[in-house]
Design a protein around this motif. Structure first.
Motif, PDB file in Angstrom:
ATOM      1  N   ALA A   1      22.269  17.189  51.128  1.00 17.28           N
ATOM      2  CA  ALA A   1      22.373  18.654  51.093  1.00 17.28           C
ATOM      3  C   ALA A   1      23.737  19.092  50.576  1.00 17.28           C
ATOM      4  O   ALA A   1      23.851  20.043  49.788  1.00 17.28           O
ATOM      5  N   THR A   2      24.786  18.399  50.983  1.00 18.94           N
ATOM      6  CA  THR A   2      26.132  18.730  50.519  1.00 18.94           C
ATOM      7  C   THR A   2      26.272  18.457  49.028  1.00 18.94           C
ATOM      8  O   THR A   2      26.859  19.261  48.289  1.00 18.94           O
ATOM      9  N   ILE A   3      25.747  17.337  48.569  1.00 14.04           N
ATOM     10  CA  ILE A   3      25.782  17.027  47.134  1.00 14.04           C
ATOM     11  C   ILE A   3      25.039  18.101  46.352  1.00 14.04           C
ATOM     12  O   ILE A   3      25.503  18.564  45.302  1.00 14.04           O
ATOM     13  N   ALA A   4      23.889  18.535  46.865  1.00 13.33           N
ATOM     14  CA  ALA A   4      23.128  19.591  46.200  1.00 13.33           C
ATOM     15  C   ALA A   4      23.935  20.881  46.126  1.00 13.33           C
ATOM     16  O   ALA A   4      24.005  21.541  45.074  1.00 13.33           O
ATOM     17  N   ALA A   5      24.562  21.254  47.228  1.00 15.72           N
ATOM     18  CA  ALA A   5      25.328  22.505  47.270  1.00 15.72           C
ATOM     19  C   ALA A   5      26.527  22.452  46.331  1.00 15.72           C
ATOM     20  O   ALA A   5      26.773  23.389  45.564  1.00 15.72           O
ATOM     21  N   LEU A   6      27.287  21.359  46.381  1.00 18.72           N
ATOM     22  CA  LEU A   6      28.489  21.264  45.544  1.00 18.72           C
ATOM     23  C   LEU A   6      28.134  21.144  44.070  1.00 18.72           C
ATOM     24  O   LEU A   6      28.862  21.642  43.210  1.00 18.72           O
TER      25      LEU A   6
ATOM     26  N   HIS B   1      31.955  13.306  48.692  1.00 18.67           N
ATOM     27  CA  HIS B   1      30.688  13.318  49.414  1.00 18.67           C
ATOM     28  C   HIS B   1      29.649  12.391  48.786  1.00 18.67           C
ATOM     29  O   HIS B   1      28.743  11.925  49.492  1.00 18.67           O
ATOM     30  N   ILE B   2      29.760  12.133  47.498  1.00 22.94           N
ATOM     31  CA  ILE B   2      28.894  11.110  46.907  1.00 22.94           C
ATOM     32  C   ILE B   2      29.231   9.755  47.524  1.00 22.94           C
ATOM     33  O   ILE B   2      28.339   8.990  47.916  1.00 22.94           O
ATOM     34  N   GLY B   3      30.524   9.458  47.653  1.00 17.06           N
ATOM     35  CA  GLY B   3      30.930   8.238  48.342  1.00 17.06           C
ATOM     36  C   GLY B   3      30.460   8.229  49.779  1.00 17.06           C
ATOM     37  O   GLY B   3      29.993   7.204  50.299  1.00 17.06           O
ATOM     38  N   GLY B   4      30.565   9.382  50.444  1.00 14.86           N
ATOM     39  CA  GLY B   4      30.105   9.491  51.819  1.00 14.86           C
ATOM     40  C   GLY B   4      28.612   9.249  51.956  1.00 14.86           C
ATOM     41  O   GLY B   4      28.150   8.647  52.936  1.00 14.86           O
ATOM     42  N   ALA B   5      27.849   9.728  50.981  1.00 12.15           N
ATOM     43  CA  ALA B   5      26.407   9.492  50.997  1.00 12.15           C
ATOM     44  C   ALA B   5      26.099   7.996  50.956  1.00 12.15           C
ATOM     45  O   ALA B   5      25.249   7.497  51.698  1.00 12.15           O
TER      46      ALA B   5
ATOM     47  N   THR C   1      19.020  13.772  43.281  1.00 10.02           N
ATOM     48  CA  THR C   1      19.416  15.063  43.848  1.00 10.02           C
ATOM     49  C   THR C   1      20.135  15.909  42.808  1.00 10.02           C
ATOM     50  O   THR C   1      19.873  17.113  42.671  1.00 10.02           O
ATOM     51  N   ILE C   2      21.018  15.282  42.053  1.00 18.11           N
ATOM     52  CA  ILE C   2      21.755  16.013  41.024  1.00 18.11           C
ATOM     53  C   ILE C   2      20.817  16.480  39.917  1.00 18.11           C
ATOM     54  O   ILE C   2      20.894  17.637  39.459  1.00 18.11           O
ATOM     55  N   VAL C   3      19.919  15.607  39.464  1.00 18.31           N
ATOM     56  CA  VAL C   3      18.941  16.000  38.444  1.00 18.31           C
ATOM     57  C   VAL C   3      18.108  17.175  38.954  1.00 18.31           C
ATOM     58  O   VAL C   3      17.852  18.140  38.217  1.00 18.31           O
ATOM     59  N   HIS C   4      17.692  17.101  40.206  1.00 21.63           N
ATOM     60  CA  HIS C   4      16.876  18.167  40.796  1.00 21.63           C
ATOM     61  C   HIS C   4      17.602  19.500  40.767  1.00 21.63           C
ATOM     62  O   HIS C   4      17.015  20.542  40.425  1.00 21.63           O
TER      63      HIS C   4
END
Length: 268
Positions: A67-72, A85-89, A102-105
């Motif tokens: 969700a954070t990756i999507a928002a950022l 946060h990508i590293g955190g994921a 997620t990024i493509v989406h």
């Protein structure tokens, strides 16, 4: 519900524990990096961001990170935090392929430049973390599919996610911009939503996160809150993902989204 007996020290320690889990060995650098200029901000990040929000119920850490990756990605204004946060994921079990999906989406909602910029940040993280694996999934392009087949496949996916709201899309766009309506079906739903890299609930959680954080798409947020419930999401998950956006987009964005959620629940 907030535990009124919890002290600031309790929240800080709880936040540090989550920060360690998400950030790994470099997690506490977030706090140390602010010690010389805004030490209280560093403490707020730990106490509130991780001790209150990330420690709350409703979502797993993997869901929170996506969700954070999507928002950022959608906001497009915080590349260093996106990279972190990508590293955190990856630290909490998300695969590189899920990050990329997620990024493509979110490219559907924030545009190709936002997705391309986010993928550039992801590439940097993956280069530093080769042990995480290969982010590339098999191509989903169907070169022999006719335009009509693609359209019908998109319609079926749109109906699966949005239900009766799909009819409203065509009522809204059909007379004025029929090609835009068709592109929405063919690209957003036949091409992107039909990809296997994320399940539909994860896609809708990501969409709600991005639409909340961007703050410019209340009608679409309303549609995708309905969509989240249509594909198995719960009210608790919706509230949790919107509340999480306080840390990234601020209270006004989250409060506006909660207002939209209230309207959706009244309609259902």
């Amino acid at each position: 519900m907030t535990d009124t007996a919890t002290t600031a020290a309790d929240r800080f320690e709880r936040g540090l524990s989550v920060l360690d889990e998400v950030g790994g060995p470099s997690g506490r650098a977030v706090v140390g990096g602010l010690a010389d200029i805004a030490p209280d901000l560093g403490r707020y990040v730990v106490e509130f961001g991780y001790g209150d929000i990330y420690s709350g119920p409703g979502l797993t850490l993997a869901q929170r990170q996506l969700a954070t990756i999507a928002a950022l990605t959608g906001m497009g204004t915080a590349a260093p935090q996106l990279r972190w946060h990508i590293g955190g994921a990856l630290n909490v079990g998300v695969t590189p392929a899920e990050v990329v999906e997620t990024i493509v989406h979110i490219g559907v909602y924030a545009g190709f430049p936002a997705a391309l910029n986010a993928l550039a940040e992801a590439r940097k993280v993956f280069a530093e973390r080769p042990e995480a694996g290969n982010p590339v999934t098999a191509s989903q392009i169907r070169p022999d599919e006719t335009t009509q087949q693609r359209y019908e496949r998109g319609l079926a996916k749109l109906a699966e996610v949005d239900g009766d709201a799909a009819d409203h899309i065509f009522e809204t766009l059909g007379a004025t911009a029929p090609d835009l309506a068709r592109y929405l079906v063919e690209f957003a739903f036949a091409d992107v939503y039909s990809r296997p890299g994320l399940d539909l609930k994860t896609r809708e959680l990501a969409t709600v996160a991005a639409c909340t954080a961007m703050g410019t798409a209340a009608p679409q947020l309303r549609v995708h809150l309905h969509g989240l419930f249509n594909v198995g999401g719960t009210v608790e998950e919706a509230v949790a993902v919107i509340t999480q956006m306080v840390s990234y987009a601020g209270f006004p964005a989250a409060i506006n989204a909660i207002t939209t959620l209230r309207e959706v629940l009244a309609q259902r």
